[in-house]
Design an enzyme around this catalytic site. Structure first.
Site, PDB file in Angstrom:
ATOM      1  N   THR A 100       0.825  -1.213   0.000  1.00  0.00           N
ATOM      2  CA  THR A 100       0.000   0.000   0.000  1.00  0.00           C
ATOM      3  C   THR A 100       0.859   1.263   0.000  1.00  0.00           C
ATOM      4  O   THR A 100       2.022   1.212   0.380  1.00  0.00           O
ATOM      5  CB  THR A 100      -0.858  -0.065   1.283  1.00  0.00           C
ATOM      6  OG1 THR A 100      -1.799  -1.096   1.119  1.00  0.00           O
ATOM      7  CG2 THR A 100      -1.545   1.218   1.629  1.00  0.00           C
ATOM      8  N   SER A 158     -10.623  -3.037   3.342  1.00  0.00           N
ATOM      9  CA  SER A 158      -9.277  -2.713   3.806  1.00  0.00           C
ATOM     10  C   SER A 158      -9.331  -1.654   4.908  1.00  0.00           C
ATOM     11  O   SER A 158     -10.256  -0.855   4.970  1.00  0.00           O
ATOM     12  CB  SER A 158      -8.494  -2.179   2.610  1.00  0.00           C
ATOM     13  OG  SER A 158      -7.355  -1.492   3.045  1.00  0.00           O
ATOM     14  N   ASP A 159      -8.293  -1.622   5.732  1.00  0.00           N
ATOM     15  CA  ASP A 159      -8.174  -0.550   6.740  1.00  0.00           C
ATOM     16  C   ASP A 159      -7.895   0.806   6.096  1.00  0.00           C
ATOM     17  O   ASP A 159      -8.094   1.847   6.728  1.00  0.00           O
ATOM     18  CB  ASP A 159      -7.005  -0.861   7.684  1.00  0.00           C
ATOM     19  CG  ASP A 159      -5.696  -0.855   6.905  1.00  0.00           C
ATOM     20  OD1 ASP A 159      -5.486  -1.776   6.087  1.00  0.00           O
ATOM     21  OD2 ASP A 159      -4.902   0.096   7.068  1.00  0.00           O
ATOM     22  N   GLY A 172       0.232  -2.604   6.032  1.00  0.00           N
ATOM     23  CA  GLY A 172       0.384  -3.922   6.641  1.00  0.00           C
ATOM     24  C   GLY A 172      -0.915  -4.688   6.524  1.00  0.00           C
ATOM     25  O   GLY A 172      -1.770  -4.349   5.702  1.00  0.00           O
ATOM     26  N   ILE A 173      -1.068  -5.702   7.333  1.00  0.00           N
ATOM     27  CA  ILE A 173      -2.303  -6.498   7.292  1.00  0.00           C
ATOM     28  C   ILE A 173      -3.456  -5.659   7.855  1.00  0.00           C
ATOM     29  O   ILE A 173      -3.445  -5.267   9.028  1.00  0.00           O
ATOM     30  CB  ILE A 173      -2.130  -7.795   8.118  1.00  0.00           C
ATOM     31  CG1 ILE A 173      -1.008  -8.656   7.533  1.00  0.00           C
ATOM     32  CG2 ILE A 173      -3.448  -8.566   8.186  1.00  0.00           C
ATOM     33  CD1 ILE A 173      -1.305  -9.296   6.200  1.00  0.00           C
ATOM     34  N   GLY A 174      -4.426  -5.390   6.987  1.00  0.00           N
ATOM     35  CA  GLY A 174      -5.511  -4.486   7.365  1.00  0.00           C
ATOM     36  C   GLY A 174      -6.261  -4.924   8.605  1.00  0.00           C
ATOM     37  O   GLY A 174      -6.646  -4.095   9.436  1.00  0.00           O
TER      38      GLY A 174
HETATM   39  N1  ASP Z   1      -3.376  -2.400   4.666  1.00  0.00           N
HETATM   40  C1  ASP Z   1      -3.699  -2.910   3.351  1.00  0.00           C
HETATM   41  C2  ASP Z   1      -4.865  -3.834   3.450  1.00  0.00           C
HETATM   42  O1  ASP Z   1      -4.877  -4.695   4.299  1.00  0.00           O
HETATM   43  C3  ASP Z   1      -2.584  -3.625   2.701  1.00  0.00           C
HETATM   44  C4  ASP Z   1      -1.250  -2.933   2.756  1.00  0.00           C
HETATM   45  O2  ASP Z   1      -1.032  -2.075   3.592  1.00  0.00           O
HETATM   46  O3  ASP Z   1      -0.380  -3.261   1.937  1.00  0.00           O
HETATM   47  O4  ASP Z   1      -5.742  -3.730   2.643  1.00  0.00           O
END
Ligand code: ASP
Length: 313
Positions: free
Chosen positions: A176, A206-207, A226-228
Site C-alpha cells: 500500500t 481494507s483498513d 500492513g495487514i488491514g
Molecule cells: N493495509 C492494506 C490492506 O490490508 C494492505 C497494505 O497495507 O499493503 O488492505
C-alpha cells in the site's frame, strides 16, 4: 513553518531482488522531490498529500492505482482515503474499480455530505464526475495472480513491490502507499491508497479507507500499512493521533502503540508527523518502505535493520 513530508510504499516481510532497495529508493525519492517543493511554494498539506498519493498510485511498483494486486476472483478493487487535520474531515472510497487515481475520488468526497462510499456508490460518483475509465492491471500483477491461482492461493498476501524476482519467492508482503504532510501554515493531512492485501475474498474491506489506517487532527497525522485486519484491531492511526492530541509526544505515541501491536503479534507499519514538525515511523513487520523530507535532508527506512520498533527525525 518548515514543511515536512513522509511517504510510504508499504510494509512487508522482505525486499527481495538484486537492486531492490535502490529501485524503491529511487521511486520514493522522486516523489519527495516532486512533492516537497509544492509545500515550499505554499501548497496545502491536503494538496501535497493528494499529489504524492497520485504519483505513488501511478508507479506500478506499488500496490495502489496502477499495479494494484488482484483479489481472489482476479479483479482489482482499490480503496483510498484522505483526512485533513485542519477541519478533521475524513473521506474515502472502498473497493472501487476501473479508475486511475482512487485518492482523487477520496478528495472529491471531502466536499460531499456522504463522505465514504463503497464500490457501487464510488462507481456512480466516478461516472457523475466524468472520471475516465482506466484499467490499472499490469502484466506482473496478472502473472502473480495466475501463479498463485495454480498454487491454490497459498500466499497470504501479494508481493510488496511488483518486482519479477518476487514471483519466485515464497515470502509474502504488502505494498500500500501513504503520504503525510505538514504545510507552511502548520496544517496536517494524511492519505492512504491500496489495492488491498491481495487474493482476498470479494467484499473484504481494507483498513486504508478507515480511520484505523489513516487519521489526522490539527495535532498529528498518520498513515498505516500492513495487514488491514491487524491495523483495524489496533485502530492504529487513530490510536497514535489521539495519544498525541491528549498530550503525548509523537515519538512516545509511536513507541507505545508499536510495543502494544508487537505484543499482539500484529504485522503492520505506520508513518506520521505532528504539528511541531516531528516525523516518526514504526513497524512490527520486517521492512517498511518509507522516505521523508525534513526540509534539510532526505532519508528513508529501507535499510533499517536494527530491532527498534520505531524511528524518528
Ligand atoms: N493495509 C492494506 C490492506 O490490508 C494492505 C497494505 O497495507 O499493503 O488492505
Amino acid at each position: 513553518m518548515q514543511p515536512k513530508l513522509i511517504i510510504h510504499g508499504g510494509a512487508g516481510s522482505s525486499l527481495i531482488g538484486k537492486g531492490g532497495v535502490e529501485i524503491v529508493r529511487q521511486s520514493l525519492t522522486k516523489v519527495l522531490e516532486e512533492v516537497y517543493p509544492l509545500l515550499l511554494a505554499g501548497e496545502s498539506a491536503q494538496a501535497a498529500v493528494v499529489r504524492g498519493c497520485q504519483l505513488l498510485e501511478d508507479d506500478p511498483r506499488f500496490n495502489s492505482g496502477t499495479g494494484s494486486v488482484l483479489q481472489s476472483d482476479g479483479q482489482i478493487r482499490m480503496s483510498a482515503s484522505l483526512m485533513d487535520g485542519t477541519n478533521q474531515r475524513f473521506s474515502g472510497t472502498i473497493n472501487v474499480s476501473r479508475l486511475k487515481n482512487p485518492i482523487a475520488l477520496a478528495q472529491a468526497l471531502q466536499n460531499f455530505p456522504d463522505r465514504v462510499l463503497s464500490d457501487y456508490g464510488s462507481a456512480e460518483l466516478a461516472r457523475e464526475l466524468q472520471v475516465p475509465i482506466y484499467n490499472p492491471l499490469t502484466d506482473m500483477r496478472l502473472q502473480e495472480w495466475w501463479q498463485e491461482r495454480q498454487e491454490n492461493f497459498v500466499k497470504e498476501a501479494a508481493g510488496v513491490v511488483a518486482e519479477a524476482d518476487l514471483f519466485t519467492s515464497t515470502e509474502a508482503g504488502r505494498g500500500t502507499i501513504g503520504v503525510v504532510a505538514l504545510d507552511s501554515q502548520g496544517s496536517l493531512a494524511a492519505g492512504t491508497s491500496t489495492g488491498g492485501k491481495g487474493f482476498e475474498r470479494i467484499g473484504r474491506v481494507s483498513d486504508s479507507a478507515t480511520p484505523a489506517g489513516n487519521y489526522a487532527t490539527s495535532q498529528a497525522a498518520v498513515s498505516c500499512t500492513g495487514i488491514g485486519e491487524d491495523i483495524i484491531d489496533e485502530c492504529l492511526a487513530a490510536r497514535i493521533v489521539v495519544r498525541v492530541t491528549d498530550g503525548m509526544s509523537l515519538a512516545a505515541a509511536f513507541d507505545r502503540s508499536l510495543v502494544e501491536a508487537q505484543s499482539r503479534q500484529r504485522d503492520l507499519g505506520a508513518i506520521g508527523i505532528d504539528r511541531t514538525g516531528a516525523i516518526c515511523w514504526g513497524k512490527t513487520s520486517q521492512v517498511l518502505l518509507a522516505a521523508y523530507h525534513t526540509g534539510e535532508t532526505i532519508g528513508d527506512t529501507l535499510e533499517w535493520s536494527d530491532n527498534a520498533l520505531t524511528g524518528s527525525v
